[in-house]
Design an enzyme around this catalytic site. Structure first.
Site, mmCIF file in Angstrom:
data_model
loop_
_atom_site.group_PDB
_atom_site.id
_atom_site.type_symbol
_atom_site.label_atom_id
_atom_site.label_comp_id
_atom_site.label_asym_id
_atom_site.label_seq_id
_atom_site.Cartn_x
_atom_site.Cartn_y
_atom_site.Cartn_z
ATOM 1 N N GLU A 55 -30.137 -19.023 -22.033
ATOM 2 C CA GLU A 55 -29.416 -19.843 -20.792
ATOM 3 C C GLU A 55 -30.043 -21.591 -20.304
ATOM 4 O O GLU A 55 -28.967 -22.356 -20.193
ATOM 5 C CB GLU A 55 -30.133 -19.202 -19.688
ATOM 6 C CG GLU A 55 -29.479 -19.403 -18.422
ATOM 7 C CD GLU A 55 -31.087 -19.315 -16.804
ATOM 8 O OE1 GLU A 55 -30.975 -19.443 -16.097
ATOM 9 O OE2 GLU A 55 -31.823 -17.994 -17.390
ATOM 10 N N ASP A 90 -27.072 -23.322 -19.452
ATOM 11 C CA ASP A 90 -26.711 -24.128 -18.681
ATOM 12 C C ASP A 90 -25.904 -25.394 -18.846
ATOM 13 O O ASP A 90 -25.339 -26.152 -18.453
ATOM 14 C CB ASP A 90 -28.062 -24.349 -17.750
ATOM 15 C CG ASP A 90 -28.008 -25.197 -16.098
ATOM 16 O OD1 ASP A 90 -27.228 -24.381 -16.016
ATOM 17 O OD2 ASP A 90 -28.499 -26.134 -15.978
ATOM 18 N N ASP A 130 -26.681 -15.488 -15.196
ATOM 19 C CA ASP A 130 -28.696 -16.824 -16.526
ATOM 20 C C ASP A 130 -28.032 -15.979 -17.690
ATOM 21 O O ASP A 130 -27.526 -16.421 -18.412
ATOM 22 C CB ASP A 130 -29.127 -15.624 -16.083
ATOM 23 C CG ASP A 130 -30.375 -16.426 -15.369
ATOM 24 O OD1 ASP A 130 -29.682 -17.132 -14.441
ATOM 25 O OD2 ASP A 130 -30.943 -15.985 -14.476
ATOM 26 N N GLU A 187 -24.929 -17.636 -19.180
ATOM 27 C CA GLU A 187 -24.823 -19.425 -19.169
ATOM 28 C C GLU A 187 -25.655 -18.851 -21.005
ATOM 29 O O GLU A 187 -25.758 -19.758 -21.709
ATOM 30 C CB GLU A 187 -25.952 -20.112 -18.862
ATOM 31 C CG GLU A 187 -25.568 -20.364 -17.197
ATOM 32 C CD GLU A 187 -26.979 -20.610 -16.668
ATOM 33 O OE1 GLU A 187 -25.959 -21.894 -15.378
ATOM 34 O OE2 GLU A 187 -27.461 -20.828 -16.344
#
Length: 223
Positions: free
Chosen positions: A44, A48, A116, A119
Site C-alpha cells: 500500500e 500510494d 488501502d 493502493e
C-alpha cells in the site's frame, strides 16, 4: 505465501492486472487480521506513491492549471475515498483475505480497508509489470474521475479559511473530539469552530475527511 484461488486470479486479470507471482498478489489482498506474516501494508505504501505520481503527471499534461489548483485536484483524486470508490467499482471486497471477526465487523466494506487494498494492488502491479503498465491501468481505472469534476471545486477547508478571513474572523480551529472503532473501521469526530460565530461536528473514517466534512457543514450553516 500460498497461491490465489482461481476466482481471484481471474478477477485480477479481467480487471487489467497481469499476474505472475501469485504470492505477491495474495499479499496485496491480505488484511492484517489474518495473522499472516505478510499483509498489504508495505505494498500500500508503494502503491500510494505510484498513484500520486501518475495522477500528478496526468494533471500536468492535461490542462494549464496553476500549482494550487493541480494540488487541489491531486489531493481529491488520490484520497482514501477516491481509492475506495475505485475499489468498489472493480469489486475488490469479496477478494480481500481477512479474519472472520474483521469481516463480520464490516471491514471488507470499510473505506479505509478498500482504499488501502486498491493502493496495495497498484504497488503489486508496479513490482510485477513496471511503472508504464501500472500508469496506463490507473488512467483507465480513474478515467471517469479524471475527466469529471472531482477536486475542481474549492476544497471546503480552503473555502472556510477564506470566508473567515473575509469576515475579519479568527482562522477556524479543528479539534478531534472522539475516536471510536477498531483499527480497520476507525471513526473520527472533529469539531470545527470559528470564534464568535459557532461550531459544528462531523464524523468520518479519517481525520482529514472528518475535517473536510466539518468545514462543509460549517459553511452550509454559517457561510
Amino acid at each position: 505465501m500460498s497461491a490465489l484461488n482461481g476466482d481471484t486470479r481471474g478477477w485480477l486479470e479481467q480487471t487489467g492486472f497481469t499476474v505472475r507471482d501469485e504470492g505477491l498478489w495474495r499479499e496485496a489482498l491480505t488484511h492484517g487480521s489474518t495473522g499472516e506474516a505478510r499483509d498489504y501494508q508495505r505494498l500500500e505504501f508503494l502503491g500510494d506513491r505510484v498513484l500520486g505520481l501518475t495522477i500528478a503527471h496526468y494533471l500536468f499534461e492535461n490542462g494549464r492549471s496553476d500549482e494550487g489548483r493541480m494540488a487541489q485536484r491531486l489531493n481529491a483524486l488520490v484520497s482514501k475515498q477516491a481509492c475506495a470508490d475505485r475499489a468498489r467499482e472493480i469489486g475488490i471486497s469479496p477478494h480481500v483475505i481477512m479474519g472472520k471477526q474483521a469481516r463480520e465487523d464490516g471491514a471488507h466494506d470499510s473505506d479505509n480497508v478498500l482504499g488501502d487494498v486498491m493502493e496495495s494492488l497498484l504497488g503489486a502491479s508496479f513490482l510485477e509489470n513496471g511503472f508504464d503498465a501500472t500508469q496506463a491501468l490507473i488512467r483507465q481505472l480513474w478515467d471517469g474521475a479524471l475527466k469529471g469534476k472531482t477536486g475542481q471545486s474549492k476544497h471546503p477547508k480552503s473555502a472556510l479559511q477564506e470566508w473567515a478571513a473575509g469576515n475579519d474572523r479568527r482562522p477556524p480551529d479543528y479539534e478531534v473530539v472522539d475516536i471510536q472503532g477498531p483499527d480497520h473501521a476507525r471513526k473520527f469526530t472533529v469539531r470545527v469552530s470559528v470564534h464568535k460565530v459557532g461550531e459544528v461536528e462531523a464524523t468520518a473514517s479519517g481525520k482529514r475527511d472528518a475535517e473536510t466534512e466539518a468545514a462543509k457543514l460549517f459553511m452550509e450553516k454559517f457561510g
